[in-house]
Scaffold this motif. Structure first.
Motif, PDB file in Angstrom:
ATOM      1  N   LEU A  21       0.823  -1.208   0.000  1.00 45.47           N
ATOM      2  CA  LEU A  21       0.000   0.000   0.000  1.00 45.47           C
ATOM      3  C   LEU A  21       0.859   1.262   0.000  1.00 45.47           C
ATOM      4  O   LEU A  21       0.535   2.231  -0.687  1.00 45.47           O
ATOM      5  CB  LEU A  21      -0.935   0.000   1.208  1.00 45.47           C
ATOM      6  CG  LEU A  21      -2.144  -0.929   1.130  1.00 45.47           C
ATOM      7  CD1 LEU A  21      -2.888  -0.949   2.460  1.00 45.47           C
ATOM      8  CD2 LEU A  21      -3.084  -0.484   0.015  1.00 45.47           C
ATOM      9  N   ARG A  22       1.944   1.249   0.777  1.00 43.65           N
ATOM     10  CA  ARG A  22       2.792   2.429   0.853  1.00 43.65           C
ATOM     11  C   ARG A  22       3.437   2.741  -0.497  1.00 43.65           C
ATOM     12  O   ARG A  22       3.367   3.868  -0.993  1.00 43.65           O
ATOM     13  CB  ARG A  22       3.877   2.239   1.911  1.00 43.65           C
ATOM     14  CG  ARG A  22       4.748   3.486   2.093  1.00 43.65           C
ATOM     15  CD  ARG A  22       5.703   3.366   3.257  1.00 43.65           C
ATOM     16  NE  ARG A  22       6.785   2.425   2.995  1.00 43.65           N
ATOM     17  CZ  ARG A  22       6.903   1.249   3.577  1.00 43.65           C
ATOM     18  NH1 ARG A  22       5.994   0.830   4.458  1.00 43.65           N
ATOM     19  NH2 ARG A  22       7.922   0.447   3.297  1.00 43.65           N
ATOM     20  N   ILE A  23       4.032   1.721  -1.103  1.00 42.35           N
ATOM     21  CA  ILE A  23       4.666   1.925  -2.403  1.00 42.35           C
ATOM     22  C   ILE A  23       3.618   2.253  -3.458  1.00 42.35           C
ATOM     23  O   ILE A  23       3.811   3.137  -4.301  1.00 42.35           O
ATOM     24  CB  ILE A  23       5.473   0.681  -2.807  1.00 42.35           C
ATOM     25  CG1 ILE A  23       6.618   0.453  -1.822  1.00 42.35           C
ATOM     26  CG2 ILE A  23       6.016   0.836  -4.228  1.00 42.35           C
ATOM     27  CD1 ILE A  23       7.419  -0.792  -2.092  1.00 42.35           C
ATOM     28  N   GLY A  24       2.497   1.537  -3.413  1.00 44.52           N
ATOM     29  CA  GLY A  24       1.434   1.779  -4.377  1.00 44.52           C
ATOM     30  C   GLY A  24       0.875   3.185  -4.265  1.00 44.52           C
ATOM     31  O   GLY A  24       0.648   3.861  -5.276  1.00 44.52           O
ATOM     32  N   PHE A  25       0.657   3.667  -3.037  1.00 53.89           N
ATOM     33  CA  PHE A  25       0.096   5.004  -2.825  1.00 53.89           C
ATOM     34  C   PHE A  25       1.039   6.077  -3.367  1.00 53.89           C
ATOM     35  O   PHE A  25       0.617   6.977  -4.104  1.00 53.89           O
ATOM     36  CB  PHE A  25      -0.151   5.233  -1.336  1.00 53.89           C
ATOM     37  CG  PHE A  25      -0.669   6.605  -0.999  1.00 53.89           C
ATOM     38  CD1 PHE A  25      -1.992   6.930  -1.219  1.00 53.89           C
ATOM     39  CD2 PHE A  25       0.182   7.571  -0.479  1.00 53.89           C
ATOM     40  CE1 PHE A  25      -2.470   8.207  -0.922  1.00 53.89           C
ATOM     41  CE2 PHE A  25      -0.285   8.840  -0.186  1.00 53.89           C
ATOM     42  CZ  PHE A  25      -1.619   9.159  -0.399  1.00 53.89           C
ATOM     43  N   ILE A  26       2.319   5.974  -3.012  1.00 58.45           N
ATOM     44  CA  ILE A  26       3.294   6.967  -3.485  1.00 58.45           C
ATOM     45  C   ILE A  26       3.395   6.926  -5.012  1.00 58.45           C
ATOM     46  O   ILE A  26       3.397   7.960  -5.688  1.00 58.45           O
ATOM     47  CB  ILE A  26       4.672   6.733  -2.852  1.00 58.45           C
ATOM     48  CG1 ILE A  26       4.601   6.921  -1.335  1.00 58.45           C
ATOM     49  CG2 ILE A  26       5.714   7.686  -3.446  1.00 58.45           C
ATOM     50  CD1 ILE A  26       5.877   6.542  -0.603  1.00 58.45           C
ATOM     51  N   ILE A 151      -5.713   2.918 -11.348  1.00 59.80           N
ATOM     52  CA  ILE A 151      -5.257   2.713  -9.972  1.00 59.80           C
ATOM     53  C   ILE A 151      -5.294   1.229  -9.614  1.00 59.80           C
ATOM     54  O   ILE A 151      -4.340   0.680  -9.050  1.00 59.80           O
ATOM     55  CB  ILE A 151      -6.119   3.530  -8.992  1.00 59.80           C
ATOM     56  CG1 ILE A 151      -5.826   5.023  -9.154  1.00 59.80           C
ATOM     57  CG2 ILE A 151      -5.870   3.094  -7.550  1.00 59.80           C
ATOM     58  CD1 ILE A 151      -6.763   5.921  -8.366  1.00 59.80           C
ATOM     59  N   ILE A 152      -6.393   0.568  -9.944  1.00 56.71           N
ATOM     60  CA  ILE A 152      -6.513  -0.858  -9.665  1.00 56.71           C
ATOM     61  C   ILE A 152      -5.461  -1.648 -10.444  1.00 56.71           C
ATOM     62  O   ILE A 152      -4.828  -2.567  -9.915  1.00 56.71           O
ATOM     63  CB  ILE A 152      -7.939  -1.354 -10.011  1.00 56.71           C
ATOM     64  CG1 ILE A 152      -8.950  -0.718  -9.040  1.00 56.71           C
ATOM     65  CG2 ILE A 152      -8.023  -2.874  -9.945  1.00 56.71           C
ATOM     66  CD1 ILE A 152     -10.391  -1.030  -9.368  1.00 56.71           C
ATOM     67  N   PHE A 153      -5.262  -1.271 -11.700  1.00 59.01           N
ATOM     68  CA  PHE A 153      -4.242  -1.918 -12.534  1.00 59.01           C
ATOM     69  C   PHE A 153      -2.853  -1.779 -11.918  1.00 59.01           C
ATOM     70  O   PHE A 153      -2.092  -2.751 -11.827  1.00 59.01           O
ATOM     71  CB  PHE A 153      -4.275  -1.308 -13.936  1.00 59.01           C
ATOM     72  CG  PHE A 153      -3.053  -1.590 -14.765  1.00 59.01           C
ATOM     73  CD1 PHE A 153      -2.822  -2.852 -15.282  1.00 59.01           C
ATOM     74  CD2 PHE A 153      -2.129  -0.577 -15.025  1.00 59.01           C
ATOM     75  CE1 PHE A 153      -1.689  -3.104 -16.041  1.00 59.01           C
ATOM     76  CE2 PHE A 153      -1.003  -0.827 -15.780  1.00 59.01           C
ATOM     77  CZ  PHE A 153      -0.776  -2.096 -16.296  1.00 59.01           C
ATOM     78  N   LEU A 154      -2.518  -0.589 -11.455  1.00 57.13           N
ATOM     79  CA  LEU A 154      -1.186  -0.349 -10.888  1.00 57.13           C
ATOM     80  C   LEU A 154      -1.000  -1.101  -9.572  1.00 57.13           C
ATOM     81  O   LEU A 154       0.087  -1.628  -9.302  1.00 57.13           O
ATOM     82  CB  LEU A 154      -0.968   1.148 -10.675  1.00 57.13           C
ATOM     83  CG  LEU A 154      -0.850   1.986 -11.952  1.00 57.13           C
ATOM     84  CD1 LEU A 154      -0.793   3.468 -11.625  1.00 57.13           C
ATOM     85  CD2 LEU A 154       0.387   1.573 -12.752  1.00 57.13           C
ATOM     86  N   LEU A 155      -2.038  -1.168  -8.757  1.00 55.68           N
ATOM     87  CA  LEU A 155      -1.936  -1.914  -7.501  1.00 55.68           C
ATOM     88  C   LEU A 155      -1.725  -3.403  -7.768  1.00 55.68           C
ATOM     89  O   LEU A 155      -0.967  -4.075  -7.062  1.00 55.68           O
ATOM     90  CB  LEU A 155      -3.182  -1.695  -6.647  1.00 55.68           C
ATOM     91  CG  LEU A 155      -3.274  -0.326  -5.960  1.00 55.68           C
ATOM     92  CD1 LEU A 155      -4.624  -0.169  -5.276  1.00 55.68           C
ATOM     93  CD2 LEU A 155      -2.141  -0.153  -4.948  1.00 55.68           C
ATOM     94  N   LYS A 156      -2.373  -3.909  -8.804  1.00 56.38           N
ATOM     95  CA  LYS A 156      -2.160  -5.324  -9.150  1.00 56.38           C
ATOM     96  C   LYS A 156      -0.767  -5.546  -9.720  1.00 56.38           C
ATOM     97  O   LYS A 156      -0.182  -6.623  -9.538  1.00 56.38           O
ATOM     98  CB  LYS A 156      -3.241  -5.787 -10.144  1.00 56.38           C
ATOM     99  CG  LYS A 156      -4.619  -5.903  -9.511  1.00 56.38           C
ATOM    100  CD  LYS A 156      -5.605  -6.601 -10.411  1.00 56.38           C
ATOM    101  CE  LYS A 156      -5.977  -5.759 -11.596  1.00 56.38           C
ATOM    102  NZ  LYS A 156      -7.066  -6.373 -12.406  1.00 56.38           N
ATOM    103  N   GLU A 157      -0.225  -4.535 -10.391  1.00 55.54           N
ATOM    104  CA  GLU A 157       1.121  -4.649 -10.943  1.00 55.54           C
ATOM    105  C   GLU A 157       2.195  -4.724  -9.854  1.00 55.54           C
ATOM    106  O   GLU A 157       3.319  -5.141 -10.122  1.00 55.54           O
ATOM    107  CB  GLU A 157       1.411  -3.463 -11.868  1.00 55.54           C
ATOM    108  CG  GLU A 157       0.755  -3.552 -13.232  1.00 55.54           C
ATOM    109  CD  GLU A 157       1.346  -4.682 -14.058  1.00 55.54           C
ATOM    110  OE1 GLU A 157       2.506  -4.595 -14.463  1.00 55.54           O
ATOM    111  OE2 GLU A 157       0.621  -5.668 -14.274  1.00 55.54           O
ATOM    112  N   THR A 158       1.855  -4.314  -8.630  1.00 54.89           N
ATOM    113  CA  THR A 158       2.835  -4.401  -7.538  1.00 54.89           C
ATOM    114  C   THR A 158       3.228  -5.846  -7.246  1.00 54.89           C
ATOM    115  O   THR A 158       4.198  -6.090  -6.527  1.00 54.89           O
ATOM    116  CB  THR A 158       2.288  -3.763  -6.245  1.00 54.89           C
ATOM    117  OG1 THR A 158       1.088  -4.450  -5.835  1.00 54.89           O
ATOM    118  CG2 THR A 158       1.969  -2.288  -6.459  1.00 54.89           C
TER     119      THR A 158
END
Length: 220
Positions: A21-26, A151-158
């Motif tokens: 979440l931290r990396i994804g949020f930033i 946003i959802i796509f990028l969070l899944k890419e983590t």
């Protein structure tokens, strides 16, 4: 299903979730800022910058995040630039997400009618003021579904961050499978963790879309 094992390793997933979440949020915030800048450059076709943004967009959208991370983590040190896994994750997510955000915002900017721009210029607004007060407010309301999808796509890419030694959710799941051979339990917790992260975003986006729609057209 070994529920005792699940109970024992839940703290590992909680810690990995916070890291994700931290990396994804930033990364998402920086992606959004990058996207707006690039979209405005493309919208006004600013000389030189427009070409740079188009090249950046094509490179970013046509290379996998994993390859970008490998370049940042393994190739840059050979050039004297050393980045931590977390820094690589943030930069990689920003680099990838910025191009997707840019295209979403740019397509929304195109929906603003020419008469509104001409009206703004007639009352003395310059280009920056037109973007700030006329174009962006309307474009952002239209772009909400696309931005949330990004946003959802990028969070899944983590999920690929484990490739650069980041102890994210995928890293924890693979580690537990390798150590204890608890495949079902590890993957079950992985799915639950991503579900907990992504479901609130999806529900919030629907609420925001409804509010914006009611604000534009009323409740009838």
């Amino acid at each position: 299903m070994d529920f005792d094992f699940i109970k024992e390793v839940i703290p590992l997933y909680v810690e990995a979730t916070w890291l994700t979440l931290r990396i994804g949020f930033i990364g998402i915030i920086l992606s959004f800022i990058t996207g707006i800048f690039c979209a405005v450059v493309r919208y006004w076709k600013i000389p030189v910058l427009n070409v740079i943004v188009r090249v950046y967009t094509e490179i970013s959208r046509n290379t996998p995040l994993l390859i970008q991370l490998f370049f940042l983590y393994f190739a840059l040190p050979r050039l004297g630039v050393k980045l931590s896994g977390e820094q690589c994750g943030i930069i990689g997510l920003t680099f990838l997400g910025g191009s997707y955000m840019a295209e979403t915002v740019r397509s929304s900017l195109e929906t603003v009618g020419r008469p509104q721009l001409e009206s703004g210029m007639c009352v003395g607004l310059n280009k920056i003021q037109l973007v700030r007060y006329v174009v962006l407010p309307q474009a952002l309301s239209v772009s909400v579904p696309g931005l949330v999808a990004n946003i959802i796509f990028l969070l899944k890419e983590t999920s690929v961050f484990s490739a650069v030694a980041l102890a994210d959710l995928m890293y924890v799941a693979k580690d537990l499978i390798g150590l204890y051979y608890k495949t079902e339990e590890s993957l079950f917790l992985l799915v639950i963790a991503y579900f907990i992260i992504l479901l609130p975003i999806s529900l919030l986006s629907r609420f925001i879309e409804k509010r914006l729609r009611y604000g534009q057209f009323g409740n009838s």
